[in-house]
Enzyme design. Structure first.
Site, short mmCIF file in Angstrom:
data_model
loop_
_atom_site.label_atom_id
_atom_site.label_comp_id
_atom_site.label_asym_id
_atom_site.label_seq_id
_atom_site.Cartn_x
_atom_site.Cartn_y
_atom_site.Cartn_z
N GLU A 46 0.82 -1.21 0.00
CA GLU A 46 0.00 0.00 0.00
C GLU A 46 0.86 1.26 0.00
O GLU A 46 0.58 2.21 -0.73
CB GLU A 46 -0.95 0.00 1.21
CG GLU A 46 -2.01 -1.07 1.16
CD GLU A 46 -3.01 -0.91 0.03
OE1 GLU A 46 -3.20 0.22 -0.48
OE2 GLU A 46 -3.62 -1.92 -0.38
N ASN A 50 1.08 3.87 -3.08
CA ASN A 50 0.75 5.28 -2.88
C ASN A 50 1.86 6.18 -3.43
O ASN A 50 1.59 7.19 -4.07
CB ASN A 50 0.53 5.60 -1.40
CG ASN A 50 -0.88 5.28 -0.94
OD1 ASN A 50 -1.74 4.88 -1.71
ND2 ASN A 50 -1.11 5.47 0.35
N ARG A 108 -9.42 4.17 -7.55
CA ARG A 108 -8.63 4.07 -6.32
C ARG A 108 -9.62 4.03 -5.16
O ARG A 108 -10.53 4.85 -5.09
CB ARG A 108 -7.67 5.26 -6.16
CG ARG A 108 -6.77 5.57 -7.34
CD ARG A 108 -6.02 4.43 -7.94
NE ARG A 108 -5.25 3.64 -7.00
CZ ARG A 108 -4.56 2.56 -7.33
NH1 ARG A 108 -4.56 2.13 -8.58
NH2 ARG A 108 -3.90 1.88 -6.43
#
Length: 143
Positions: A46, A50, A108
């Site tokens: 994650e 990002n 997203r």
């Protein structure tokens, strides 16, 4: 056991899996459970995603786009830092809210920080517009 590693890689989606595997391999001397390995891999995934998707959303061809990953084992505690030199986050508190995303048109989910918080013991995010982002995570293993 104290141990440390650092690496830098291009901010491309293919390297997200590389980062996950590298951290999983790094923690194996502590004999983590499968659940602990999965938690760490998810949080790293994650954070790296990002950095790639959001940190370098406005990437320019002449500017290098790199992600830095560092890990440190201190006893049974794993400390992870993931840094980009991208666009930064204007409002970190808002960005950490579940379902918040700056890229809704790209499907997203806005759950990246929520997953990091759920799978790690501690999460800190430092960022400023134009300065990039630093994500710090900690997890105690073998508890």
């Amino acid at each position: 056991m104290d141990n440390e590693m650092r690496m830098e890689f291009d901010a491309i989606s293919e390297n997200e899996g590389f980062a996950r595997v590298a951290v999983a391999a790094f923690i194996t001397p502590l004999d983590p459970t499968l659940e602990e390995v999965a938690d760490v891999k998810t949080a790293v995934s994650e954070a790296v995603t990002n950095a790639i998707i959001h940190g370098y959303a406005d990437r320019q061809k002449d500017k290098p786009c790199k992600v830095e990953l560092s890990c440190r084992l201190n006893g049974n505690a794993l400390h992870i830092e993931i840094r980009d030199q991208g666009c930064g986050i204007e409002d970190v508190k808002k960005a950490m809210e579940p379902l918040y995303t700056t890229l809704p048109d790209e499907n997203r989910s806005g759950m990246g920080f929520s997953f990091m918080e759920a799978f790690m013991d501690d999460l800190e995010v430092e960022s400023a517009p134009g300065e990039g982002t630093l994500v710090r995570m900690k997890k105690k293993l073998g508890i």
